[in-house]
Design a protein around this motif. Sequence first.
Motif, short mmCIF file in Angstrom:
data_model
loop_
_atom_site.label_atom_id
_atom_site.label_comp_id
_atom_site.label_asym_id
_atom_site.label_seq_id
_atom_site.Cartn_x
_atom_site.Cartn_y
_atom_site.Cartn_z
N ILE A 181 15.51 -5.24 16.83
CA ILE A 181 14.38 -5.23 15.91
C ILE A 181 14.45 -6.47 15.03
O ILE A 181 15.48 -6.76 14.44
CB ILE A 181 14.40 -3.98 15.00
N LEU A 182 13.35 -7.22 14.95
CA LEU A 182 13.28 -8.41 14.12
C LEU A 182 12.21 -8.24 13.05
O LEU A 182 11.04 -7.99 13.35
CB LEU A 182 12.94 -9.64 14.99
N LEU A 183 12.61 -8.37 11.78
CA LEU A 183 11.71 -8.37 10.64
C LEU A 183 11.85 -9.73 9.98
O LEU A 183 12.88 -10.03 9.38
CB LEU A 183 12.06 -7.24 9.67
N LYS A 184 10.83 -10.57 10.07
CA LYS A 184 10.97 -11.97 9.67
C LYS A 184 9.74 -12.45 8.92
O LYS A 184 8.60 -12.16 9.30
CB LYS A 184 11.20 -12.83 10.92
N ASN A 185 10.00 -13.21 7.84
CA ASN A 185 8.93 -13.82 7.05
C ASN A 185 7.92 -12.77 6.58
O ASN A 185 6.72 -12.88 6.82
CB ASN A 185 8.20 -14.91 7.85
N LEU A 186 8.44 -11.76 5.90
CA LEU A 186 7.60 -10.68 5.41
C LEU A 186 7.51 -10.73 3.89
O LEU A 186 8.48 -11.10 3.22
CB LEU A 186 8.15 -9.31 5.83
N THR A 187 6.37 -10.34 3.35
CA THR A 187 6.21 -10.13 1.92
C THR A 187 5.85 -8.67 1.71
O THR A 187 4.86 -8.18 2.26
CB THR A 187 5.10 -11.01 1.34
N LEU A 188 6.68 -7.96 0.92
CA LEU A 188 6.50 -6.53 0.70
C LEU A 188 6.15 -6.28 -0.76
O LEU A 188 6.75 -6.86 -1.66
CB LEU A 188 7.77 -5.76 1.04
N SER A 189 5.18 -5.40 -0.98
CA SER A 189 4.86 -5.02 -2.35
C SER A 189 4.43 -3.57 -2.37
O SER A 189 3.77 -3.09 -1.45
CB SER A 189 3.76 -5.92 -2.93
N SER A 195 6.27 -8.37 -6.65
CA SER A 195 6.17 -7.46 -7.79
C SER A 195 5.45 -6.18 -7.38
O SER A 195 4.42 -6.23 -6.69
CB SER A 195 5.41 -8.14 -8.92
N PRO A 196 5.93 -4.97 -7.74
CA PRO A 196 7.16 -4.74 -8.49
C PRO A 196 8.40 -4.96 -7.63
O PRO A 196 8.41 -4.60 -6.47
CB PRO A 196 7.06 -3.27 -8.91
N ALA A 197 9.43 -5.55 -8.21
CA ALA A 197 10.58 -6.02 -7.44
C ALA A 197 11.64 -4.96 -7.20
O ALA A 197 12.55 -5.18 -6.43
CB ALA A 197 11.22 -7.21 -8.15
N LYS A 198 11.53 -3.81 -7.84
CA LYS A 198 12.52 -2.77 -7.61
C LYS A 198 12.41 -2.25 -6.19
O LYS A 198 11.33 -2.00 -5.69
CB LYS A 198 12.33 -1.62 -8.59
N PHE A 199 13.57 -2.08 -5.54
CA PHE A 199 13.53 -1.59 -4.17
C PHE A 199 14.86 -0.92 -3.84
O PHE A 199 15.87 -1.08 -4.52
CB PHE A 199 13.27 -2.74 -3.19
N ALA A 218 4.58 0.41 -9.81
CA ALA A 218 5.97 0.18 -10.23
C ALA A 218 6.68 1.47 -10.61
O ALA A 218 7.84 1.45 -11.01
CB ALA A 218 5.99 -0.80 -11.41
N ALA A 219 5.99 2.60 -10.47
CA ALA A 219 6.57 3.87 -10.89
C ALA A 219 7.79 4.28 -10.06
O ALA A 219 8.65 5.00 -10.53
CB ALA A 219 5.51 4.97 -10.83
N ALA A 220 7.84 3.83 -8.83
CA ALA A 220 8.96 4.17 -7.95
C ALA A 220 9.36 2.92 -7.18
O ALA A 220 8.52 2.04 -6.94
CB ALA A 220 8.58 5.29 -7.00
N PRO A 221 10.61 2.82 -6.76
CA PRO A 221 11.05 1.62 -6.04
C PRO A 221 10.46 1.56 -4.64
O PRO A 221 10.15 2.57 -4.02
CB PRO A 221 12.57 1.77 -5.99
N LEU A 222 10.29 0.34 -4.15
CA LEU A 222 9.90 0.12 -2.77
C LEU A 222 11.05 0.54 -1.87
O LEU A 222 12.20 0.17 -2.12
CB LEU A 222 9.59 -1.37 -2.59
N ARG A 223 10.76 1.30 -0.82
CA ARG A 223 11.83 1.87 0.00
C ARG A 223 11.78 1.31 1.43
O ARG A 223 10.71 1.23 2.04
CB ARG A 223 11.72 3.39 0.05
N GLY A 232 0.79 -1.22 0.00
CA GLY A 232 0.00 0.00 0.00
C GLY A 232 0.82 1.27 0.00
O GLY A 232 0.32 2.34 -0.34
N LYS A 233 2.09 1.19 0.41
CA LYS A 233 2.94 2.38 0.46
C LYS A 233 4.28 2.10 -0.23
O LYS A 233 4.84 1.01 -0.09
CB LYS A 233 3.21 2.80 1.91
N GLN A 234 4.80 3.09 -0.96
CA GLN A 234 6.16 2.95 -1.51
C GLN A 234 7.18 2.88 -0.36
O GLN A 234 8.13 2.12 -0.42
CB GLN A 234 6.50 4.13 -2.42
N GLN A 235 6.95 3.69 0.70
CA GLN A 235 7.81 3.65 1.88
C GLN A 235 7.26 2.56 2.79
O GLN A 235 6.42 2.81 3.65
CB GLN A 235 7.81 5.00 2.60
N ALA A 236 7.74 1.34 2.59
CA ALA A 236 7.14 0.18 3.26
C ALA A 236 7.52 0.10 4.73
O ALA A 236 6.68 -0.17 5.58
CB ALA A 236 7.56 -1.10 2.54
#
Length: 540
Positions: A482-490, A517-521, A494-499, A458-462
Amino acid sequence: MIERIKAGPIVGVKIAPATLSSSQVTLIWDRPQEQGIQGYQVWQDEKMIERRSPNQTHVTVSSLKPETSYFFKVVVLLEHQLTKIIGTVTVTTMAKEVVFDVTQAPYNADKTGKTVCTEVIQQAINDCPPLGIVYLPKGATVLSGALELKDDLTLQIDGTLNGSLDPLDYLVKAGDPAFKGQANAEGLVRSRYEGWEMYCYRSLINAGYLDPNDRSKMVCHNVRVCGSGVIHGGGTALGEAMKSGYTDLEKYPQYLSDNIPGRRVRGRLLSFVQCQNVHLTGVTIENPSSWTVHLVYCDTVTTNGVSINSRGIDNGDGWDPDSTRNAMIFDTSFDTGDDCIAIKSGKNPEGNEIGIPTENVRIFDLKMLGGHGLAIGSEMSGGVADVQIHDCLIQGTNYGIELKAHNDRGGYIRNFTATHCLIDSFEAQSVDYNSDGTAAKELPVFADISLVDCQITGKQQAITLIGFSDQQNHRKGYLERILLKNLTLSAPTAAAPLRLHFERCAGLKIEHVHLASPAKFSIDLQDVHGLQITDLVEVE
């Protein structure tokens, strides 16, 4: 043929606190550790009565008989037709309650909603014996000002309770025997707003009172607000009318908030103060004058099966536990004008001095479909610890899940865990607003924060994790462990990379994070220590 599994830990089933009545009980259980959960079966006296989905670790059982014992069992359904008993519990219902219908004699409240009926409803509350029910029937619309609940009382609203638009209906009248707290000469009551204790208008529904000599004392016990009806507040019109008398900042400087005079004097829609064993269930709650449900210095609160709508309301928070412990909310939907949930514990310097944290908050099976999302802070100077969130949908919000504090707050947020959630974004950071209090001596501490088995979309700034900085005194406050585990980010486009942005973090672990997808980050790392990254991959 269903094969039964006996191995593995058994997670117990228990009665949700404060939910037992003569005809109903709500049961809860923890999500088992097994993968591939297909759902749950609920059994009553060896008869299967309901099936629940994987995210519904709760059930409300109705139509029970008074003073009767029932045996319940919950079974988890796994893949390949495997099952396991999660746990069992025996429940004995309470005695049948006496019911006082406010629309019937001797109260005769106006069912058309044209006449303010505060006095007759309050009289019904005062007359009601312990464990009785004050009842507003289906089809009736009743207009009221501030109501004061008491020990061992149920307020059941199957019709509509409308809040008066006249601020005078939310003041304490001299000699009112129902109100036992502190009121000033103007009839405002001692309360807490945005982290400071001050005198405010009363709420539409009130229970308990603030005792500054002993905030740990529970002054009201065993209160339930329930029903299938609607609690409809005075909204913006009432809020503006309340503010209008307190905009002289020379006379009322305490009511300034974010450069808006009078903002802090407004009442909430429901206030529970120094209450123990509170149950809020079933009703639709809408159109508050500011915050919707406010829990101050309470112990043991369960909210379930509620719909909260405060869209368009200035400061329209949904559910705010404030220096409260053992609070639970589930099976509830939000569409708010601010934070859907805001977990608080006071603001500097007063919050540091009072030092009552919010502890043991459990949040699950919620839908937050508008507003700012779920927040801890920014008023958290008394500390927040042990918050668990699971199986929540937080979409279409401004911030998703946000842990926030001003550099001046002090205090801490410790032991936060979110699992099995679909959220817009995840943030833990400092904010620069609502900073008009004297600074604490130390920077806030955020530590032991976990986000596991979640989807972020939902957000480019994930993900944004930024620690604290006091440049004037050359101090830093790192987000720790901080633990970030088993996450799927989208990303939404695709206009801007996931940050992903990480700054002033110590002990950051990123494990099995998939970038859909989109896989750019892009990953921005600044002043990060103890970084461990395992299996950060792009999904085609």
